[in-house]
Design a protein around this motif. Sequence first.
Motif, mmCIF file in Angstrom:
data_model
loop_
_atom_site.group_PDB
_atom_site.id
_atom_site.type_symbol
_atom_site.label_atom_id
_atom_site.label_comp_id
_atom_site.label_asym_id
_atom_site.label_seq_id
_atom_site.Cartn_x
_atom_site.Cartn_y
_atom_site.Cartn_z
ATOM 1 N N ALA A 25 -4.720 18.758 15.339
ATOM 2 C CA ALA A 25 -4.607 17.464 15.325
ATOM 3 C C ALA A 25 -5.778 16.515 15.215
ATOM 4 C CB ALA A 25 -3.591 16.824 16.346
ATOM 5 N N VAL A 26 -5.897 15.664 14.127
ATOM 6 C CA VAL A 26 -7.178 15.184 14.172
ATOM 7 C C VAL A 26 -7.068 13.601 14.061
ATOM 8 C CG1 VAL A 26 -8.213 16.953 12.538
ATOM 9 C CG2 VAL A 26 -7.055 15.249 11.595
ATOM 10 N N ILE A 27 -8.137 13.219 14.703
ATOM 11 C CA ILE A 27 -7.859 11.464 14.979
ATOM 12 C C ILE A 27 -8.055 11.063 13.733
ATOM 13 C CG2 ILE A 27 -10.573 11.069 15.033
ATOM 14 C CD1 ILE A 27 -9.895 9.613 17.729
ATOM 15 N N SER A 28 -8.326 11.330 12.493
ATOM 16 C CA SER A 28 -8.158 10.708 11.190
ATOM 17 C C SER A 28 -7.008 10.339 10.864
ATOM 18 C CB SER A 28 -9.266 11.167 10.160
ATOM 19 O OG SER A 28 -8.685 12.622 9.981
ATOM 20 N N ARG A 29 -6.065 11.155 11.033
ATOM 21 C CA ARG A 29 -4.399 10.907 10.646
ATOM 22 C C ARG A 29 -4.169 9.667 11.499
ATOM 23 N NH1 ARG A 29 -2.663 16.518 12.069
ATOM 24 N NH2 ARG A 29 -3.457 17.787 10.683
ATOM 25 N N GLY A 30 -4.539 9.705 12.780
ATOM 26 C CA GLY A 30 -4.186 8.522 13.755
ATOM 27 C C GLY A 30 -4.779 7.346 12.873
ATOM 28 N N VAL A 31 -5.952 7.273 12.396
ATOM 29 C CA VAL A 31 -6.584 6.079 11.893
ATOM 30 C C VAL A 31 -6.071 5.736 10.651
ATOM 31 C CG1 VAL A 31 -8.993 5.145 11.245
ATOM 32 C CG2 VAL A 31 -8.955 6.360 13.322
ATOM 33 N N TRP A 32 -5.987 6.726 9.957
ATOM 34 C CA TRP A 32 -4.896 6.589 8.414
ATOM 35 C C TRP A 32 -3.818 5.655 8.769
ATOM 36 C CZ3 TRP A 32 -5.861 5.819 3.828
ATOM 37 C CH2 TRP A 32 -5.046 5.926 2.844
#
Length: 105
Positions: A25-32
């Motif tokens: 799970a990456v933080i970029s998915r959350g920011v997106w």
Amino acid sequence: CDATRASLCFLERSVSPPWVATQKAVISRGVWQCFIWCAAGPMFRILDRVIRGEPLPKLEALQPQSFNVFKFPLVCMFWNMMFYMVYLWKFTDCQLFSGEESSKT
């Protein structure tokens, strides 16, 4: 209220996908997810005006370039989602970004 609740549910699911066990799970998915939920409304309002043939407002009028969370609800929603993601990551025992299989169920 319902959009905020839905955005937080989608944020949880985007940063912790249970359907792929080996994928981190990456933080970029959350920011997106935060960006999409907060920018989609103004973008669709502009698209609606283009379709109707009305004059377009400046994007800054719909989506302000400001960090003032008390004046602009979309900015407040974006930062609420970001803080919620950090809360899930740092202050819960679900080990959101650990990559372990048990943390994603």
